[in-house]
Design an enzyme around this catalytic site. Structure first.
Site, PDB file in Angstrom:
ATOM      1  CG  LEU A 133      -1.682   1.069   1.517  1.00  0.00           C
ATOM      2  CD1 LEU A 133      -2.647   1.557   0.554  1.00  0.00           C
ATOM      3  CD2 LEU A 133      -2.421   1.247   2.829  1.00  0.00           C
ATOM      4  CG  ASP A 134       2.883   4.795  -2.620  1.00  0.00           C
ATOM      5  OD1 ASP A 134       2.824   5.572  -1.661  1.00  0.00           O
ATOM      6  OD2 ASP A 134       3.402   5.024  -3.900  1.00  0.00           O
ATOM      7  N   GLY A 150       1.451  10.043  -4.919  1.00  0.00           N
ATOM      8  CA  GLY A 150       1.699  11.115  -6.005  1.00  0.00           C
ATOM      9  C   GLY A 150       1.416  10.688  -7.498  1.00  0.00           C
ATOM     10  CB  THR A 196      -3.073  10.420  -4.943  1.00  0.00           C
ATOM     11  OG1 THR A 196      -2.902  12.092  -5.117  1.00  0.00           O
ATOM     12  CG2 THR A 196      -3.872   9.992  -6.190  1.00  0.00           C
ATOM     13  CB  ILE A 197      -6.270  13.931  -1.954  1.00  0.00           C
ATOM     14  CG1 ILE A 197      -4.870  14.494  -1.395  1.00  0.00           C
ATOM     15  CG2 ILE A 197      -6.820  12.923  -0.717  1.00  0.00           C
ATOM     16  CD1 ILE A 197      -4.517  15.688  -1.708  1.00  0.00           C
ATOM     17  CB  SER A 198      -3.643  15.252  -6.515  1.00  0.00           C
ATOM     18  OG  SER A 198      -3.655  15.810  -7.794  1.00  0.00           O
ATOM     19  CB  CYS A 251      11.793  24.868   0.703  1.00  0.00           C
ATOM     20  SG  CYS A 251       9.831  25.320   1.181  1.00  0.00           S
TER      21      CYS A 251
END
Length: 383
Positions: free
Chosen positions: A173-174, A178, A198-200, A355
């Site tokens: 499970l990943d 991405g 992913t949520i994208s 960053c």
């Protein structure tokens, strides 16, 4: 294209705001309208009052608006942080508002989980394809023996696979897959079956395309809705979006999904203290509702659910990764310039640069932590 400009900077007005900014900079090695690559060149008379009243949010927005320039924002940021300006750069109102919000509200609830996907990851695959390397890894590379970004990202993926001790036929499970970087690598080179979430929507579409023909399933799904059992679980660059109010739920979910003899690898940016504040500019423009965990956050939230087997820090490698991404943006922006405005270009340059400076000053870390459910025997983590 870079941030360099040949326009003469503004003759600095002698104002109270300017004098306060100069006092804050004194001793940092950063000067106003100086000759060093990390010096600020000011182009708008209201720059000083804007930064003084709005802190890092005002500084970042002023850069997006073209009010100031700096050839090496990464070096400027590093020097300012080492000088101790990190906390002073945030106004008390900014810190209070975030703490009140995160204290009373779950900013990373299921109802809000897709906000960061829509705001950042869905911005455009054309942009990220040019910024990242061919693996499409949007997380820190492993530069121990790498000569370039692509080698560093492949090394990071392989390091994670070796730490998880993958074998053909395993179910993996990943969480936060991405654009399918780990899923593709693990399935192609280690013969495992991968479920990635992913949520994208943009990430899911490209990940499915990149993993076509491999035993990989990509889902648009929140981690809290997962069911099933897996031999191994990995989460690379996703925990930063979980939020402190959900850490216990996150580790409880991993425990529920992980087989008794399984391993879980957590790859996350971390902070040096357990404060729950976040940078207001990053929160507004890059990662809405994101928050970096501390070592204590991770240890405390996981201790009732998983056994910690190994903890590695290679945060200094994120500096090189971010600078490589910045070089790609500068080199290839002309290919997508018609799709984005100048403000977006400056937003990405500023984000990557500050960053990089933060990691260079060691104000942020990059951790890979391996957990088990109490597996028997010795665990030796590869390096």
């Amino acid at each position: 294209m870079t941030s360099d400009t040949h326009i003469a900077p503004l003759t600095l007005p002698d104002t109270r705001a300017r004098r306060i900014i100069e006092q804050l900079l004194a001793g940092s090695g950063v000067t106003l309208n100086g000759n060093q690559p990390w010096d600020l060149r000011v182009y708008h008379p209201d720059f000083f009052s804007r930064v003084l009243h709005q802190g890092t949010l005002g500084l970042g927005e002023a850069y997006m608006d073209g009010w100031w320039e700096c050839d090496r924002i990464d070096e400027m940021t590093c020097r300012l942080l080492l000088h101790g300006l990190g906390e002073r750069a945030h106004t008390s109102t900014e810190r209070l508002m975030y703490r009140l919000q995160s204290g009373f509200f779950n900013l990373q609830s299921k109802a809000r989980a897709y906000i960061v996907g829509e705001a950042h990851y869905d911005l455009g695959n054309d942009l990220f394809e040019r910024m990242l390397d061919p693996t499409m890894c949007y997380s820190c590379g492993y530069w121990k023996e790498a000569r370039n970004l692509h080698e560093a990202q492949r090394a990071k993926l392989e390091l994670a696979c070796r730490k998880l001790d993958l074998h053909p036929g395993m179910r993996v499970l990943d969480i936060g897959c991405g654009w399918g970087s780990f899923a593709e690598h693990a399935a192609r080179h280690h013969g495992v079956e991968v479920t990635g979430i992913t949520i994208s929507r943009e990430q899911a579409a490209l990940a499915r395309e990149r993993c076509e023909g491999l035993p990989v399933e990509i889902r648009l799904q929140d981690y809290r809705d997962l069911e099933g059992h897996y031999d191994r679980i990995v989460s690379i660059g996703m925990f930063e979006h979980v939020g402190h109010r959900n850490y216990a739920t996150y580790f409880q979910t991993v425990e529920r999904l992980l087989d008794a003899g399984g391993l879980f690898l957590l790859h996350t940016i971390g902070r040096n203290n357990s404060d729950i504040s976040t940078d207001p500019w990053i929160n507004k423009y890059i990662f809405p509702n994101g928050i970096l965990p501390s070592a204590m956050h991770i240890a405390k939230a996981s201790e009732a659910h998983l056994m910690m087997e190994d903890w590695q820090n290679f945060g200094a490698d994120y500096d090189r990764t971010l600078m490589a991404w910045l070089a790609n943006v500068d080199e290839r922006w002309h290919e997508i310039a018609d799709n984005y405005n100048e403000r977006t270009r400056r937003m990405f340059r500023y984000y990557l640069s500050v960053c990089a400076g933060g990691f260079r000053a060691r104000h942020m870390q990059l951790w890979q932590v391996v957990f088990s459910r109490g597996r028997l025997g010795r665990y030796d983590a590869p390096r």
